[in-house]
Design an enzyme around this catalytic site. Structure first.
Site, PDB file in Angstrom:
ATOM      1  N   ASP A  43      56.256 -13.607   5.590  1.00  0.00           N
ATOM      2  CA  ASP A  43      56.484 -12.180   5.869  1.00  0.00           C
ATOM      3  C   ASP A  43      57.474 -11.648   4.838  1.00  0.00           C
ATOM      4  OD1 ASP A  43      56.207 -10.558   8.938  1.00  0.00           O
ATOM      5  OD2 ASP A  43      57.294  -9.655   7.255  1.00  0.00           O
ATOM      6  N   ASN A  44      57.271 -10.425   4.358  1.00  0.00           N
ATOM      7  CA  ASN A  44      58.260  -9.869   3.412  1.00  0.00           C
ATOM      8  C   ASN A  44      59.310  -9.022   4.134  1.00  0.00           C
ATOM      9  OD1 ASN A  44      56.922  -7.537   4.028  1.00  0.00           O
ATOM     10  ND2 ASN A  44      56.362  -6.995   1.930  1.00  0.00           N
ATOM     11  N   LEU A 102      53.281 -11.049  -0.558  1.00  0.00           N
ATOM     12  CA  LEU A 102      51.947 -11.590  -0.848  1.00  0.00           C
ATOM     13  C   LEU A 102      51.217 -10.812  -1.937  1.00  0.00           C
ATOM     14  CD1 LEU A 102      50.888 -12.236   2.850  1.00  0.00           C
ATOM     15  CD2 LEU A 102      51.488 -13.988   1.173  1.00  0.00           C
ATOM     16  N   SER A 132      40.484  -3.392  12.794  1.00  0.00           N
ATOM     17  CA  SER A 132      40.812  -2.338  13.753  1.00  0.00           C
ATOM     18  C   SER A 132      39.565  -1.577  14.173  1.00  0.00           C
ATOM     19  CB  SER A 132      41.797  -1.392  13.064  1.00  0.00           C
ATOM     20  OG  SER A 132      41.831  -0.162  13.720  1.00  0.00           O
ATOM     21  N   TYR A 134      44.608   4.023   5.271  1.00  0.00           N
ATOM     22  CA  TYR A 134      44.864   2.804   6.051  1.00  0.00           C
ATOM     23  C   TYR A 134      43.544   2.249   6.596  1.00  0.00           C
ATOM     24  CZ  TYR A 134      45.446   0.176  10.323  1.00  0.00           C
ATOM     25  OH  TYR A 134      45.285  -0.764  11.303  1.00  0.00           O
ATOM     26  N   LYS A 172      41.107  -1.388   5.836  1.00  0.00           N
ATOM     27  CA  LYS A 172      40.508  -2.346   6.785  1.00  0.00           C
ATOM     28  C   LYS A 172      39.011  -2.528   6.466  1.00  0.00           C
ATOM     29  CE  LYS A 172      44.185  -3.334   9.080  1.00  0.00           C
ATOM     30  NZ  LYS A 172      44.818  -4.636   8.804  1.00  0.00           N
ATOM     31  N   TYR A 197      40.832  -4.804  16.600  1.00  0.00           N
ATOM     32  CA  TYR A 197      41.694  -4.485  17.748  1.00  0.00           C
ATOM     33  C   TYR A 197      41.475  -3.057  18.198  1.00  0.00           C
ATOM     34  CZ  TYR A 197      44.463  -8.046  15.202  1.00  0.00           C
ATOM     35  OH  TYR A 197      44.889  -9.130  14.501  1.00  0.00           O
ATOM     36  N   ASN A 204      52.786   5.879  17.733  1.00  0.00           N
ATOM     37  CA  ASN A 204      51.936   5.430  18.837  1.00  0.00           C
ATOM     38  C   ASN A 204      52.476   5.875  20.184  1.00  0.00           C
ATOM     39  OD1 ASN A 204      51.552   2.745  16.738  1.00  0.00           O
ATOM     40  ND2 ASN A 204      49.793   3.912  17.418  1.00  0.00           N
ATOM     41  N   ARG A 228      41.693   5.893  25.480  1.00  0.00           N
ATOM     42  CA  ARG A 228      41.748   4.732  24.579  1.00  0.00           C
ATOM     43  C   ARG A 228      41.635   3.454  25.386  1.00  0.00           C
ATOM     44  NH1 ARG A 228      41.387   8.276  21.741  1.00  0.00           N
ATOM     45  NH2 ARG A 228      42.555   8.923  19.888  1.00  0.00           N
ATOM     46  N   ASP A 241      42.428  12.825  15.756  1.00  0.00           N
ATOM     47  CA  ASP A 241      42.279  12.020  16.978  1.00  0.00           C
ATOM     48  C   ASP A 241      40.826  11.986  17.457  1.00  0.00           C
ATOM     49  OD1 ASP A 241      44.684  10.836  17.556  1.00  0.00           O
ATOM     50  OD2 ASP A 241      45.423  12.475  18.815  1.00  0.00           O
TER      51      ASP A 241
END
Ligand code: UDP
Length: 342
Positions: free
Chosen positions: A32-33, A60, A125, A150, A154, A184, A206, A238, A302
């Protein structure tokens, strides 16, 4: 004992997955950074499992460092969480999102090839489905044009994996590559110990962290974005999924070991949708706190309603979400209280 490299293992979903892996007998290396997490998470994981994960602070996007990481640890499989994930920020800084999310995946695949590591679980996602034509969403649904850079990272990452798996399958000299992409739905909640949870930087985007921060007095009011949708109470729906259920899906996905010419995609959701008002009601019941909220205009981008069909994951991974919405709101609140008192 199999060794699993968990990239982004200090993050929200990553840390819960590390716990689930250690509890299932895997040895874990976290890479992890710390760009959106804290090293303290590693010691919190140890408090839960009594096992120290190996921790490597590494970026990475650096090919040399990533290959060295693989040479040193020689993992049996990789779970790749490390990525930037804020939808709004990705619209502001698209190049940074493409560079970070795509370069790190390419470097991870390169590192895997170097040491003969054949299995990768990718963190995808439901955003790849865009606005679905029907509900519930199954893996057979077409992917739609991404609504943000974003979301596009994915989609592109799934395409990169698909091409790499196909090439490995059809080229005798290549190693087989077994890739699973977990799509997800809306991960939320926290570990019941309240030792790990979601740590949003700045103002949360969120719903759940916004709810808990409002209840804790950090934010004055929760804006409910839109109450004129075509849903029973007018607010968006959701498929919220408890992060511990989600973590367990990764452990089971590791056991899915089929060599094929394609990436196996799985929806990871409960199969049940809840409206924003239902989430608020559950939160108030489980916390005993009255939430200050008001209706606000719709938020751009949305989706009105979306929920999954998790049937494929249930059948092929033998996975099922067991935790309820009340479990999610209760653990999210316990975690918020723990953060406040820390
Ligand atoms: N939401 C809201 N107020 C907030 C944040 C979110 O009403 O402050 C709503 C949002 O409009 C959506 C749902 O909560 O209907 C879930 O939003 P979130 O950003 O958590 O996840 P998304 O599904 O957008 O990725």
């Amino acid at each position: 004992m199999e060794k699993i490299l968990v990239t982004g293992g200090a993050g929200f979903i990553g840390s819960h997955t590390v716990v689930a892996l250690q509890e299932s007998g895997y040895e874990v290396v976290i890479a992890d950074n710390l760009s959106n997490s804290d090293e303290m998470v590693v010691s919190q994981i140890k408090k839960i499992t009594k096992i120290d994960p190996v921790f490597e602070k590494i970026d990475l996007t650096c090919t040399k460092d990533t290959v060295r990481l693989f040479e040193v640890h020689k993992p049996d499989a990789v779970i790749h969480f490390a990525s930037y994930k804020a939808v709004g920020e990705s619209v502001q800084k698209p190049l940074s999102y493409y560079f970070n999310n795509i370069t790190s995946l390419l470097n991870v695949l390169d590192g895997m090839r170097h040491v003969g590591c054949e299995r990768i679980i990718f963190s995808s996602s439901c955003t790849v489905y865009g606005i679905p034509d029907e509900l519930p969403v199954t893996e057979k649904f077409p992917r739609k044009k991404a609504c943000s850079p974003y979301g596009n990272t994915k989609k592109i990452s799934e395409d990169i994996l698909a091409d790499a798996v196909y090439a490995a399958f059809h080229n005798d000299r290549e190693l087989p590559l077994k890739a699973v992409s977990l799509r997800y739905f809306n991960p939320t909640g926290a570990h019941p110990s309240a030792l790990i949870g979601e740590l949003p930087l700045g103002v949360p985007n969120n719903l759940m962290p916004y709810i808990t921060q409002t209840a804790a007095g950090i934010r004055p009011v929760l804006n409910v974005f839109g109450n004129d949708y075509n849903t029973p109470d007018g607010t968006c729906i959701r498929d919220y999924i408890h992060v511990c259920d989600l973590a367990e899906a990764h452990v089971l996905a590791l056991k899915y070991n089929k060599v094929s010419s394609f990436v196996e995609m799985f929806n990871i959701g409960t199969g049940r949708g809840y409206s924003v008002l239902e989430v608020i009601k559950s939160f108030e019941k489980m916390s005993g706190v009255h939430l200050n909220y008001e209706f606000a205009p719709r938020r751009r981008g949305d989706v009105e309603k979306i929920w999954s069909s998790p049937a494929k994951a249930e059948e092929l991974l033998n996975w099922k979400a067991y935790r309820s919405l009340d479990d999610m709101t209760e653990t999210a609140w316990k975690w918020q209280l723990a953060v406040l008192s820390a």
